[in-house]
Motif scaffolding. Structure first.
Motif, PDB file in Angstrom:
ATOM      1  N   PRO A 189       0.797  -1.233   0.000  1.00 47.19           N
ATOM      2  CA  PRO A 189       0.000   0.000   0.000  1.00 47.19           C
ATOM      3  C   PRO A 189       0.828   1.281   0.000  1.00 47.19           C
ATOM      4  O   PRO A 189       0.389   2.305  -0.526  1.00 47.19           O
ATOM      5  N   TRP A 190       2.041   1.226   0.598  1.00 47.99           N
ATOM      6  CA  TRP A 190       2.818   2.460   0.695  1.00 47.99           C
ATOM      7  C   TRP A 190       3.253   2.973  -0.677  1.00 47.99           C
ATOM      8  O   TRP A 190       3.332   4.178  -0.913  1.00 47.99           O
ATOM      9  N   ARG A 191       3.543   2.064  -1.600  1.00 37.82           N
ATOM     10  CA  ARG A 191       3.917   2.495  -2.947  1.00 37.82           C
ATOM     11  C   ARG A 191       2.776   3.281  -3.597  1.00 37.82           C
ATOM     12  O   ARG A 191       2.986   4.328  -4.209  1.00 37.82           O
ATOM     13  N   GLU A 192       1.574   2.740  -3.448  1.00 39.16           N
ATOM     14  CA  GLU A 192       0.417   3.393  -4.052  1.00 39.16           C
ATOM     15  C   GLU A 192       0.115   4.717  -3.370  1.00 39.16           C
ATOM     16  O   GLU A 192      -0.160   5.725  -4.036  1.00 39.16           O
ATOM     17  N   VAL A 193       0.193   4.743  -2.067  1.00 41.51           N
ATOM     18  CA  VAL A 193      -0.123   5.964  -1.330  1.00 41.51           C
ATOM     19  C   VAL A 193       0.915   7.053  -1.599  1.00 41.51           C
ATOM     20  O   VAL A 193       0.565   8.237  -1.760  1.00 41.51           O
ATOM     21  N   LEU A 194       2.178   6.688  -1.680  1.00 43.71           N
ATOM     22  CA  LEU A 194       3.210   7.680  -1.994  1.00 43.71           C
ATOM     23  C   LEU A 194       3.004   8.252  -3.403  1.00 43.71           C
ATOM     24  O   LEU A 194       3.229   9.441  -3.640  1.00 43.71           O
ATOM     25  N   SER A 195       2.564   7.397  -4.327  1.00 44.38           N
ATOM     26  CA  SER A 195       2.241   7.884  -5.678  1.00 44.38           C
ATOM     27  C   SER A 195       1.078   8.865  -5.632  1.00 44.38           C
ATOM     28  O   SER A 195       1.077   9.891  -6.322  1.00 44.38           O
ATOM     29  N   MET A 196       0.069   8.556  -4.801  1.00 45.34           N
ATOM     30  CA  MET A 196      -1.074   9.456  -4.651  1.00 45.34           C
ATOM     31  C   MET A 196      -0.664  10.763  -3.993  1.00 45.34           C
ATOM     32  O   MET A 196      -1.151  11.849  -4.367  1.00 45.34           O
ATOM     33  N   MET A 197       0.247  10.696  -3.033  1.00 49.06           N
ATOM     34  CA  MET A 197       0.744  11.920  -2.400  1.00 49.06           C
ATOM     35  C   MET A 197       1.459  12.808  -3.408  1.00 49.06           C
ATOM     36  O   MET A 197       1.307  14.041  -3.400  1.00 49.06           O
ATOM     37  N   LEU A 198       2.253  12.184  -4.275  1.00 49.03           N
ATOM     38  CA  LEU A 198       2.942  12.945  -5.308  1.00 49.03           C
ATOM     39  C   LEU A 198       1.930  13.624  -6.220  1.00 49.03           C
ATOM     40  O   LEU A 198       2.093  14.809  -6.574  1.00 49.03           O
ATOM     41  N   LEU A 199       0.874  12.909  -6.597  1.00 47.83           N
ATOM     42  CA  LEU A 199      -0.152  13.498  -7.442  1.00 47.83           C
ATOM     43  C   LEU A 199      -0.835  14.668  -6.738  1.00 47.83           C
ATOM     44  O   LEU A 199      -1.113  15.700  -7.365  1.00 47.83           O
ATOM     45  N   CYS A 200      -1.081  14.534  -5.450  1.00 49.38           N
ATOM     46  CA  CYS A 200      -1.672  15.631  -4.675  1.00 49.38           C
ATOM     47  C   CYS A 200      -0.782  16.871  -4.712  1.00 49.38           C
ATOM     48  O   CYS A 200      -1.272  18.004  -4.788  1.00 49.38           O
ATOM     49  N   LEU A 201       0.523  16.673  -4.667  1.00 47.72           N
ATOM     50  CA  LEU A 201       1.457  17.795  -4.620  1.00 47.72           C
ATOM     51  C   LEU A 201       1.593  18.518  -5.944  1.00 47.72           C
ATOM     52  O   LEU A 201       2.037  19.668  -5.995  1.00 47.72           O
TER      53      LEU A 201
END
Length: 597
Positions: free
Chosen positions: A168-180
């Motif tokens: 899950p952390w890979r996906e969530v970090l990708s989502m965080m990058l998209l948020c930024l």
């Protein structure tokens, strides 16, 4: 003997062809696509003159403190600060403007295509053509903005989607990058995360059974809330309505219709819109119908493929939420975000199961078999070739736009930025006083907050009268385009001394009156950047006859297969025009009494 020789020659030809076909592996093709993309984008970048969005981002990165960049500017720019923070590294280290800006964007554009080529299971034809499509190659490759990074983040989400529960952390970090990367990234990440949560709650009946997944999603939620607070619009921030003072905003339902039936087609196939705000455009019915047919075909394809892999809900719910957000602010160059979203959805689908013959609807296969039986093998192959060629031609339309825009960018000035900076430096005009005009629009002086609505309804600028309000925070943008080429602000009357446009416009009218009175006390400047309106001269006590209008450059700005021509004129005080522009000068006296060359 002759027959044997011909047979041997034929075998040799087949052998050579087979060797070539064997050598051209998918990996080598992907490497070639990436190499050609980088060479093309880097080449056009060398000729491209940065325009306002590019200059604004660089100036914020260079001249804002880290605190202002992270905590204040997002409220006025409407997006998280990551792009400025990245640009701040070369900008604050003194790297020249175009080298620093374009190098950063080239890195992310290259990463975007690398992810597209090597890290997903999209059809090979798509991998060969999409990198050279208009938005991925020209708009988000040549033009330096955060959109290439945004599509990188969407592709990372797609790549990690299949293993999101196990890692899950890979996906969530990708989502965080998209948020930024963008406020729209916040929306897309939010809908994807909500769908993910609903999906595992339906199957697991538990929120915390997978603790890593729970903690990562909780972290994403906190992170998104903090970013959302950071981009909440400030009071009195400009929202774009006055960009089109002679047009009225269309009904929301019509904008929503365009987002579903027009924008998908505009990503790859049609060129009916220019780069404007969608809520102010009007499309003829015939063009809308044709675009709607193409958009409908795109929707049918994506929905069918996603439905077979149980992802149709993710596609439709995410785009529904995104389109509702787009209702308030959608510039047509944002259509590339829609294209990136579609590519990400298709990449998620293909990761589960690559596209194959079984993805064709059964009625299509039955019709194909029926046609083959009626036409015979020879005609079937001919019609199949025509069908394939038609589809390929449709996909290549966007590649044509890339080539057309790139050639235009190479041949002509995209913007006036480089020419104006060169004009100033070549003639040693850097230390003279440069003034810029401001905005005067219809408004209620007692209620500045109502300015936007009244300005749009009035349909024009305000030349004088009790219902005019001056906004000295909103100065002409041409000198802002040139500002990144210098280490200081060019405009003497820059709002609060800022080199960038602050987007503060609903301010105290009395403050604007004080600004104008101060500017008037300085006397006539050497250079005046303004469109000609009498009040821009008379209100400051300037005599138009004291100035010579001088053309600095003409511009041709491409959009797909369209062209917008423009020019930049500067008003030069007559004594400067005669003595400085044509012979050496000893300097001028500034308002503070100092004398500078």
């Amino acid at each position: 003997m002759g027959s044997a020789t011909a047979t041997a020659a034929g075998k040799a030809k087949v052998t050579r062809f087979d060797k070539i076909r064997h050598w051209i592996t998918p990996f080598r093709l992907h490497c070639a696509v990436l190499a050609v993309y980088v060479i093309l984008v880097a080449t056009v970048m060398c000729f491209h003159e940065p325009w306002f969005d590019e200059a604004q981002a660089w100036l914020i990165a260079r001249d804002c403190s880290w605190r202002e960049m992270i905590l204040e500017r997002p409220h006025y720019e409407g997006h998280p600060p990551l792009w400025w923070m990245i640009l701040a590294i070369p900008a604050k280290l003194g790297v020249p403007y175009e080298i620093g800006l374009k190098s950063v964007n080239l890195v992310f554009a290259t990463l975007m295509i690398w992810l597209l080529e090597f890290k997903n299971k999209l059809p090979e034809l798509f991998k060969a053509i999409l990198p050279f499509s208009y938005f991925l190659c020209y708009q988000y490759g040549v033009t330096s903005r955060p959109y290439a990074l945004m599509i990188c983040a969407m592709l990372l989400i797609a790549i990690n989607w299949k293993s999101r529960d196990e890692k899950p952390w890979r996906e969530v970090l990708s989502m965080m990058l998209l948020c930024l990367t963008s406020s729209y990234g916040l929306v897309i990440s939010g809908t994807f995360a909500a769908y993910w949560t609903a999906q595992f709650l339906y199957h697991d009946r538990s929120l915390i059974r997978n603790r890593q997944r729970f903690l990562s999603l909780l972290m994403l939620l906190v992170f998104a809330i903090v970013l959302a607070i950071d981009v909440i619009p400030a009071k009195g921030v400009y929202h774009g309505a006055f960009d089109y003072p002679d047009q009225s905003a269309q009904p929301k339902w019509l904008t929503l219709l365009y987002l579903w039936l027009l924008i998908p087609s505009e990503t790859l196939f049609t060129s009916y819109l220019s780069d404007s705000y969608l809520q102010f455009v009007s499309v003829p019915l015939g063009e809308l119908l044709f675009a709607g047919i193409l958009s409908g075909m795109m929707w049918l394809f994506l929905i069918h493929i996603s439905k077979r892999r149980n992802n149709a809900t993710l596609l439709l719910v995410s785009y529904t939420v995104l389109s509702l957000v787009f209702l308030n602010h959608f510039a047509v160059h944002h259509a590339g975000i829609v294209l990136g979203f579609f590519i990400a959805i298709l990449a998620i689908d293909c990761a589960q199961q690559p596209l194959g013959k079984e993805d064709w609807p059964q009625w299509c296969l039955r019709m194909a078999d029926w046609c083959a039986g009626k036409l015979g093998p020879k005609k079937t192959r001919a019609y199949s070739a025509i069908f394939t060629l038609t589809g390929l031609t449709a996909l290549l339309v966007s590649v044509f736009w890339t080539l057309s825009s790139s050639i235009c960018d190479i041949k002509y000035d995209f913007s006036s930025s480089r020419a104006v900076a060169s004009f100033i430096k070549t003639n040693n005009l850097e230390n003279y006083r440069w003034m810029a005009s401001w905005e005067r629009i219809y408004a209620d002086p007692d209620n500045p907050e109502a300015t936007a609505n009244k300005a749009v309804k009035s349909g024009s600028y305000c030349a004088g009268g009790s219902d005019c309000v001056d906004y000295t925070s909103w100065t002409s943008g041409t000198l802002i385009l040139a500002a990144p080429y210098f280490d200081h602000t060019i405009m003497a009357n820059a709002y609060k001394g800022r080199s960038y446009l602050s987007w503060e416009w609903c301010i105290d009218p009395n403050a604007a009156k004080n600004d104008i009175a101060t500017w008037k006390s300085w006397g006539e400047p050497e250079f005046y950047d303004t469109i000609y309106q009498p009040f821009f001269f008379t209100d400051l006590g300037y005599d138009r006859n004291d100035y010579t209008k001088m053309r600095v450059t003409e511009t041709v700005t491409p959009w797909k297969d369209q062209r917008t021509t423009g020019s930049y004129d500067i008003y030069v005080r007559n004594d400067i025009y005669k003595n400085v522009m044509h012979s050496p000068d000893t300097g001028i006296t500034w308002p503070d009494g100092s004398k500078r060359k």
